[in-house]
Structure formats: structure tokens, C-alpha cells
Write a protein that holds these residues in place. Structure first.
Motif, PDB file in Angstrom:
ATOM      1  N   ILE A 128      59.434  33.637  36.068  1.00 34.23           N
ATOM      2  CA  ILE A 128      58.100  34.164  36.316  1.00 34.23           C
ATOM      3  C   ILE A 128      57.344  34.358  35.000  1.00 34.23           C
ATOM      4  O   ILE A 128      57.893  34.831  34.009  1.00 34.23           O
ATOM      5  CB  ILE A 128      58.177  35.513  37.062  1.00 34.23           C
ATOM      6  CG1 ILE A 128      58.795  35.319  38.446  1.00 34.23           C
ATOM      7  CG2 ILE A 128      56.788  36.140  37.188  1.00 34.23           C
ATOM      8  CD1 ILE A 128      57.963  34.483  39.397  1.00 34.23           C
ATOM      9  N   SER A 129      56.085  33.995  35.012  1.00 32.51           N
ATOM     10  CA  SER A 129      55.197  34.235  33.875  1.00 32.51           C
ATOM     11  C   SER A 129      53.816  34.618  34.409  1.00 32.51           C
ATOM     12  O   SER A 129      53.615  34.715  35.622  1.00 32.51           O
ATOM     13  CB  SER A 129      55.127  33.001  32.973  1.00 32.51           C
ATOM     14  OG  SER A 129      54.753  31.863  33.724  1.00 32.51           O
ATOM     15  N   GLY A 130      52.877  34.827  33.509  1.00 34.18           N
ATOM     16  CA  GLY A 130      51.542  35.256  33.915  1.00 34.18           C
ATOM     17  C   GLY A 130      50.475  34.246  33.555  1.00 34.18           C
ATOM     18  O   GLY A 130      50.556  33.579  32.518  1.00 34.18           O
ATOM     19  N   VAL A 131      49.468  34.105  34.407  1.00 31.66           N
ATOM     20  CA  VAL A 131      48.301  33.258  34.152  1.00 31.66           C
ATOM     21  C   VAL A 131      47.091  34.175  34.048  1.00 31.66           C
ATOM     22  O   VAL A 131      46.739  34.863  35.003  1.00 31.66           O
ATOM     23  CB  VAL A 131      48.097  32.222  35.273  1.00 31.66           C
ATOM     24  CG1 VAL A 131      46.822  31.420  35.028  1.00 31.66           C
ATOM     25  CG2 VAL A 131      49.301  31.294  35.379  1.00 31.66           C
ATOM     26  N   LYS A 132      46.466  34.187  32.901  1.00 30.45           N
ATOM     27  CA  LYS A 132      45.346  35.100  32.665  1.00 30.45           C
ATOM     28  C   LYS A 132      44.041  34.528  33.215  1.00 30.45           C
ATOM     29  O   LYS A 132      43.769  33.341  33.078  1.00 30.45           O
ATOM     30  CB  LYS A 132      45.207  35.364  31.162  1.00 30.45           C
ATOM     31  CG  LYS A 132      44.128  36.373  30.789  1.00 30.45           C
ATOM     32  CD  LYS A 132      44.126  36.586  29.283  1.00 30.45           C
ATOM     33  CE  LYS A 132      43.022  37.526  28.852  1.00 30.45           C
ATOM     34  NZ  LYS A 132      43.001  37.703  27.376  1.00 30.45           N
ATOM     35  N   ALA A 133      43.259  35.382  33.852  1.00 27.56           N
ATOM     36  CA  ALA A 133      41.936  35.001  34.344  1.00 27.56           C
ATOM     37  C   ALA A 133      40.969  36.158  34.126  1.00 27.56           C
ATOM     38  O   ALA A 133      41.384  37.327  34.070  1.00 27.56           O
ATOM     39  CB  ALA A 133      41.990  34.631  35.818  1.00 27.56           C
ATOM     40  N   HIS A 134      39.688  35.840  34.003  1.00 25.88           N
ATOM     41  CA  HIS A 134      38.654  36.849  33.773  1.00 25.88           C
ATOM     42  C   HIS A 134      37.804  37.040  35.027  1.00 25.88           C
ATOM     43  O   HIS A 134      37.702  36.158  35.875  1.00 25.88           O
ATOM     44  CB  HIS A 134      37.752  36.438  32.605  1.00 25.88           C
ATOM     45  CG  HIS A 134      38.356  36.649  31.264  1.00 25.88           C
ATOM     46  ND1 HIS A 134      39.268  35.772  30.721  1.00 25.88           N
ATOM     47  CD2 HIS A 134      38.191  37.646  30.358  1.00 25.88           C
ATOM     48  CE1 HIS A 134      39.639  36.217  29.529  1.00 25.88           C
ATOM     49  NE2 HIS A 134      38.998  37.350  29.283  1.00 25.88           N
ATOM     50  N   SER A 135      37.165  38.197  35.097  1.00 27.84           N
ATOM     51  CA  SER A 135      36.213  38.458  36.179  1.00 27.84           C
ATOM     52  C   SER A 135      35.191  39.475  35.714  1.00 27.84           C
ATOM     53  O   SER A 135      35.424  40.256  34.790  1.00 27.84           O
ATOM     54  CB  SER A 135      36.926  38.953  37.438  1.00 27.84           C
ATOM     55  OG  SER A 135      37.658  40.136  37.182  1.00 27.84           O
ATOM     56  N   ILE A 136      34.039  39.438  36.372  1.00 30.41           N
ATOM     57  CA  ILE A 136      32.983  40.413  36.140  1.00 30.41           C
ATOM     58  C   ILE A 136      32.484  40.906  37.495  1.00 30.41           C
ATOM     59  O   ILE A 136      32.681  40.250  38.517  1.00 30.41           O
ATOM     60  CB  ILE A 136      31.810  39.829  35.325  1.00 30.41           C
ATOM     61  CG1 ILE A 136      31.173  38.649  36.087  1.00 30.41           C
ATOM     62  CG2 ILE A 136      32.276  39.400  33.943  1.00 30.41           C
ATOM     63  CD1 ILE A 136      29.897  38.117  35.427  1.00 30.41           C
ATOM     64  N   VAL A 137      31.853  42.076  37.484  1.00 30.67           N
ATOM     65  CA  VAL A 137      31.308  42.641  38.718  1.00 30.67           C
ATOM     66  C   VAL A 137      29.887  43.135  38.457  1.00 30.67           C
ATOM     67  O   VAL A 137      29.657  43.983  37.586  1.00 30.67           O
ATOM     68  CB  VAL A 137      32.176  43.800  39.247  1.00 30.67           C
ATOM     69  CG1 VAL A 137      31.572  44.340  40.558  1.00 30.67           C
ATOM     70  CG2 VAL A 137      33.616  43.350  39.472  1.00 30.67           C
ATOM     71  N   PHE A 138      28.938  42.558  39.203  1.00 35.08           N
ATOM     72  CA  PHE A 138      27.587  43.113  39.261  1.00 35.08           C
ATOM     73  C   PHE A 138      27.620  44.242  40.292  1.00 35.08           C
ATOM     74  O   PHE A 138      28.028  44.013  41.440  1.00 35.08           O
ATOM     75  CB  PHE A 138      26.576  42.049  39.710  1.00 35.08           C
ATOM     76  CG  PHE A 138      26.407  40.896  38.768  1.00 35.08           C
ATOM     77  CD1 PHE A 138      25.408  40.903  37.805  1.00 35.08           C
ATOM     78  CD2 PHE A 138      27.223  39.771  38.860  1.00 35.08           C
ATOM     79  CE1 PHE A 138      25.223  39.811  36.953  1.00 35.08           C
ATOM     80  CE2 PHE A 138      27.049  38.684  38.019  1.00 35.08           C
ATOM     81  CZ  PHE A 138      26.050  38.706  37.055  1.00 35.08           C
ATOM     82  N   LYS A 139      27.189  45.412  39.902  1.00 34.05           N
ATOM     83  CA  LYS A 139      27.338  46.570  40.786  1.00 34.05           C
ATOM     84  C   LYS A 139      26.033  46.913  41.495  1.00 34.05           C
ATOM     85  O   LYS A 139      24.961  46.969  40.892  1.00 34.05           O
ATOM     86  CB  LYS A 139      27.777  47.794  39.976  1.00 34.05           C
ATOM     87  CG  LYS A 139      29.142  47.662  39.338  1.00 34.05           C
ATOM     88  CD  LYS A 139      30.255  47.738  40.365  1.00 34.05           C
ATOM     89  CE  LYS A 139      30.450  49.133  40.880  1.00 34.05           C
ATOM     90  NZ  LYS A 139      31.606  49.237  41.789  1.00 34.05           N
ATOM     91  N   GLY A 140      26.148  47.161  42.816  1.00 35.68           N
ATOM     92  CA  GLY A 140      25.126  47.824  43.589  1.00 35.68           C
ATOM     93  C   GLY A 140      23.842  47.063  43.857  1.00 35.68           C
ATOM     94  O   GLY A 140      23.317  46.351  43.009  1.00 35.68           O
ATOM     95  N   ASN A 141      23.334  47.191  45.081  1.00 37.88           N
ATOM     96  CA  ASN A 141      22.027  46.669  45.487  1.00 37.88           C
ATOM     97  C   ASN A 141      21.888  45.171  45.277  1.00 37.88           C
ATOM     98  O   ASN A 141      20.796  44.660  44.999  1.00 37.88           O
ATOM     99  CB  ASN A 141      20.905  47.398  44.734  1.00 37.88           C
ATOM    100  CG  ASN A 141      20.874  48.877  45.043  1.00 37.88           C
ATOM    101  OD1 ASN A 141      21.049  49.273  46.187  1.00 37.88           O
ATOM    102  ND2 ASN A 141      20.675  49.685  44.014  1.00 37.88           N
ATOM    103  N   GLN A 142      22.979  44.447  45.419  1.00 39.56           N
ATOM    104  CA  GLN A 142      22.955  42.993  45.339  1.00 39.56           C
ATOM    105  C   GLN A 142      23.060  42.424  46.757  1.00 39.56           C
ATOM    106  O   GLN A 142      23.323  43.144  47.712  1.00 39.56           O
ATOM    107  CB  GLN A 142      24.108  42.501  44.458  1.00 39.56           C
ATOM    108  CG  GLN A 142      24.110  43.090  43.044  1.00 39.56           C
ATOM    109  CD  GLN A 142      22.817  42.837  42.292  1.00 39.56           C
ATOM    110  OE1 GLN A 142      22.153  41.817  42.506  1.00 39.56           O
ATOM    111  NE2 GLN A 142      22.441  43.764  41.417  1.00 39.56           N
ATOM    112  N   PRO A 143      22.861  41.111  46.913  1.00 37.92           N
ATOM    113  CA  PRO A 143      23.005  40.511  48.245  1.00 37.92           C
ATOM    114  C   PRO A 143      24.386  40.793  48.838  1.00 37.92           C
ATOM    115  O   PRO A 143      25.399  40.720  48.140  1.00 37.92           O
ATOM    116  CB  PRO A 143      22.809  39.020  47.975  1.00 37.92           C
ATOM    117  CG  PRO A 143      21.969  38.969  46.743  1.00 37.92           C
ATOM    118  CD  PRO A 143      22.417  40.126  45.910  1.00 37.92           C
ATOM    119  N   THR A 144      24.425  41.115  50.115  1.00 38.44           N
ATOM    120  CA  THR A 144      25.686  41.503  50.749  1.00 38.44           C
ATOM    121  C   THR A 144      26.085  40.592  51.896  1.00 38.44           C
ATOM    122  O   THR A 144      27.049  40.884  52.607  1.00 38.44           O
ATOM    123  CB  THR A 144      25.580  42.951  51.291  1.00 38.44           C
ATOM    124  OG1 THR A 144      24.534  43.005  52.271  1.00 38.44           O
ATOM    125  CG2 THR A 144      25.310  43.938  50.178  1.00 38.44           C
TER     126      THR A 144
END
Length: 403
Positions: free
Chosen positions: A235-251
Motif C-alpha cells: 500500500i502507498s499513497g497518491v496525493k491529490a489537491h482540492s479546493i472548496v468555494f463556500k456558501g451561496n453557490q449553485p446547488t
């Protein structure tokens, strides 16, 4: 009826939480979850939570379908019985082909079926799934909800760093078992740094990409005549990135997988998930597998350029995000095995130590089936067709036959 078996789960992510929950559903109440930092601190708290019913085939396909359906049932139950919302909902899922904006870009988007806030020049689109076959859940909320139920039923969470087992050899053994031809060995205590050891009858390793760090616990133990640690080294790890725009966005209930042609000729594959609470989650840019991981899911280093690039792509897809704030920038490791299949089952050479890891990007989806089927294996000895494929002993056999 309460099951008196003492169970210790090492790892507080979605896989460990699901196993603990399903064991508690089966009557086990003496459950300890050992977590180094906090519950859902790794990918289980930072993933997008995308769920697909029929994107896999064969035994894995049946396994994934059962888990997909279980998510729907569990989300309803959490709302009705426990007043807990894990942001589960069904989705329509698209693949969108988009080119990076240049001065030569010509707008020719007539994609009337897409929501109005998709403003990019989409030159090709494909529906990958509808509300019968794709869904989403907030993995951090789900993981914490399951752990809370386990604790309310008599379980506990111990925050501490596990650093080994105490083992003993079982001298009387009559059960025929292809994995244990000689006197089997069992773990009796889990050693915790600066804390008292934890005694248990069953130990379950759910350490995700950090599983390889447990290999020395077995490799350095003199009690083993053979090196069984290869099962954890797989077992090993694969790194990935993410971002979150918060609040009052299209749902609206959509998910978008992108084929993004950049100006330098590269095709990138970020993903965009609006959530029902007004957040928009964007992820991508997976790196190579590695066993050089930081010790905590809360300490995974962030590449600001990767996060900025994700924001740039998201704004191109939806110009309404231009003035929105990115309130979360994060990175996590996905657990990946050497052959692409998870490790789910009892460790070769041990009587009472199990493992569940290596689910890659499908860990959230397959968490519930993993918990349900490993519970059946532990308590009843029943092994599904997919768990036979996931038997960790396959790595032991492979390493012992090589010359």
C-alpha cells in the motif's frame, strides 16, 4: 444481544468507521477506534464523496452496486433515526470537454441541457450517469456520524499513535485453514505511544495510505518464521489537491468530470461537485504513488500553484465563481495497492488481525460494502466473491514464489 468480542480498529477514516458501525449493528459494543489525530482527518474528510452505481464490472461491480444502494438507505436512516444530514443526494453526471481560454477561442456553446451557470465553451459533452446511477455524500459528515453512533452504543475513540503489537503463538490449533498450516499467531495487545496498550480479541488495520508504516510491526517481530509484512508494504499513497468555494453557490444536483485541454497540450481531468449546502468542491492533479508520506492527514503539504490552477479552471467553467472566495485549500493521500485492488480480509500468518485499505478513489463509495462484508467475514467466516479477490494473502504468495 451484545457480542462480548473486544474489537480494536486502527484508523479513524471512512473505512474504519463503516466497519465499526456494521460490527455495532451486529451486536458488538466493545469497539475501540484508535486514531492518530482526529476522525476523518485524511481523504475521508477531504474527498468529494462521489458515488457511482455501475462504473465497475464483475465481482467488483456487484460489490460497488451494493454499496451505492446502501448509501441511499443509510442516508435516509441517519436523517430519520439520528437527525443527521450527511448531504446525500442523487446526481446527473456529465463529462465536459473544454479548452483553456485563449484569444483565438470562439464561443459556440449550444449546450442547452447544462445548467445556466456553466458558462464555458463546452465543445463536447456526455452524460455519464443520471439520478438512478450517480450520487454524492459528504464523507467527513458521514464518517463522524458513524463514529458517533458507535460511541453511543458503548464504543470509544482513543487518540494516540499506534506503534506495534504484542503477539503470542497459539499452541493448540485444529481448525483446517489454508492460510495457517503451522501454529498460528495472534495479536493480543496494540501498543500506543505514551498510553496503556489496548487488549482485544480482533484487530483491524484501516490505516489507509499509511498502512505501509505498520509493516515493521510484523517484519521486526521474532515470532514470525516468514516475512508477512509484504502485505502491508503493498500500500502507498497518491496525493491529490482540492479546493472548496463556500456558501451561496449553485446547488443544482450535478457532477462534472472535465477533459480540459490546456494551452501547453496537456489534457487535465479535474472534477467539480456542487453540494446542497452551497459549497462547490473542485479536485484534481493526482501525483505518483509514494510511501514518503507525512505522519498526519492534517499536515499534507499544499501546492499553492495546484490550488490556484483548480480555481482558474473552475472560474472558466463557471464565470459566476470569479468573485467567490476559496475558503478551503487542501491535499490528501488516496490509498493505492500495487495491483489496484483493495486489501480486505485477514492477514496471512495471523489468527485475529484483519485489514481493509487500498480502495483508491472509490473508498467513499465502497466503504459501506466493505464494512458489511468484512463484518460477515469476522463474525461468520463468510467471504464474498469480491473479498476473495481482495485477500491480502495474494501479496504474500507472490513474494514467496519469486526467486
Amino acid at each position: 444481544m451484545t457480542n462480548p468480542t473486544r474489537i480494536c480498529i486502527i484508523g479513524g477514516g471512512i473505512i474504519g468507521a463503516s466497519i465499526a458501525f456494521h460490527l455495532s449493528e451486529a451486536g458488538c459494543s466493545n469497539i475501540t477506534i484508535v486514531e492518530r489525530t482526529n476522525i476523518a482527518c485524511g481523504a475521508s474528510g477531504r474527498a468529494g464523496g462521489f458515488l457511482a452505481k455501475n462504473w465497475r464490472t464483475g465481482a467488483e461491480g456487484k460489490f460497488s452496486e451494493s454499496s451505492f444502494l446502501a448509501h441511499n438507505e443509510l442516508a435516509e436512516r441517519l436523517k430519520n433515526e439520528f437527525s443527521t444530514d450527511v448531504l446525500y443526494r442523487r446526481l446527473t453526471t456529465y463529462n465536459l470537454s473544454v479548452d483553456e481560454i485563449t484569444d483565438k477561442t470562439k464561443k459556440s456553446n449550444d449546450s442547452t441541457s447544462l445548467p445556466k451557470w456553466i458558462t464555458a465553451n463546452v465543445h463536447q459533452q456526455e452524460i455519464l450517469g443520471n439520478e438512478d446511477t450517480t450520487a454524492q455524500v459528504h464523507p467527513g459528515l458521514l464518517t463522524n456520524a458513524l463514529v458517533k453512533i458507535v460511541v453511543n452504543r458503548g464504543g470509544r475513540v482513543v487518540i494516540g499513535k499506534a506503534n506495534g503489537f504484542l503477539f503470542e503463538t497459539i499452541t493448540t490449533h485444529t481448525e483446517k485453514d489454508e492460510h495457517h498450516q503451522t501454529s498460528p499467531i495472534r495479536a493480543v495487545k496494540l501498543l500506543i505511544e505514551d498510553q496503556d496498550p489496548i487488549e482485544a480479541d480482533i484487530f483491524i488495520l484501516t490505516m489507509g495510505p499509511w498502512t505501509y508504516q505498520a509493516a515493521p510491526w510484523f517484519r521486526d517481530a521474532m515470532v514470525f518464521k516468514e516475512n508477512i509484512s509484504h502485505q502491508l508494504d503493498a500500500i502507498s499513497g497518491v496525493k491529490a489537491h482540492s479546493i472548496v468555494f463556500k456558501g451561496n453557490q449553485p446547488t443544482e444536483p450535478y457532477a462534472f468530470f472535465l477533459a480540459y485541454q490546456s494551452n501547453d497540450g496537456k489534457v487535465l481531468d479535474p472534477e467539480i461537485y456542487p453540494r446542497s449546502n452551497g459549497d462547490i468542491y473542485v479536485c484534481g492533479f493526482a501525483e505518483q504513488q509514494s510511501q514518503n508520506l507525512v505522519d498526519s492527514g492534517n499536515s499534507v503539504p499544499i501546492d499553492e500553484k495546484s490550488c490556484d490552477h483548480l480555481r482558474q479552471i473552475a472560474v472558466q467553467i463557471s464565470s459566476t465563481l470569479k468573485d467567490a472566495n476559496v475558503e478551503i485549500k487542501q491535499a490528501c493521500y488516496l490509498p493505492q495497492s500495487n495491483d489496484g485492488n483493495p486489501l480486505i480480509g485477514r492477514l496471512y500468518g495471523l489468527n485475529n488481525v484483519y485489514i481493509a485499505t487500498g480502495h483508491s478513489c472509490w473508498g467513499i463509495l465502497n466503504s459501506l460494502a466493505t464494512g458489511a462484508q468484512l463484518t460477515q467475514l469476522i463474525l461468520k467466516g463468510e467471504m464474498s466473491p469480491f473479498l476473495k479477490q481482495c485477500d491480502p494473502a495474494r501479496f504474500f504468495r507472490r513474494t514467496t514464489t519469486q526467486k
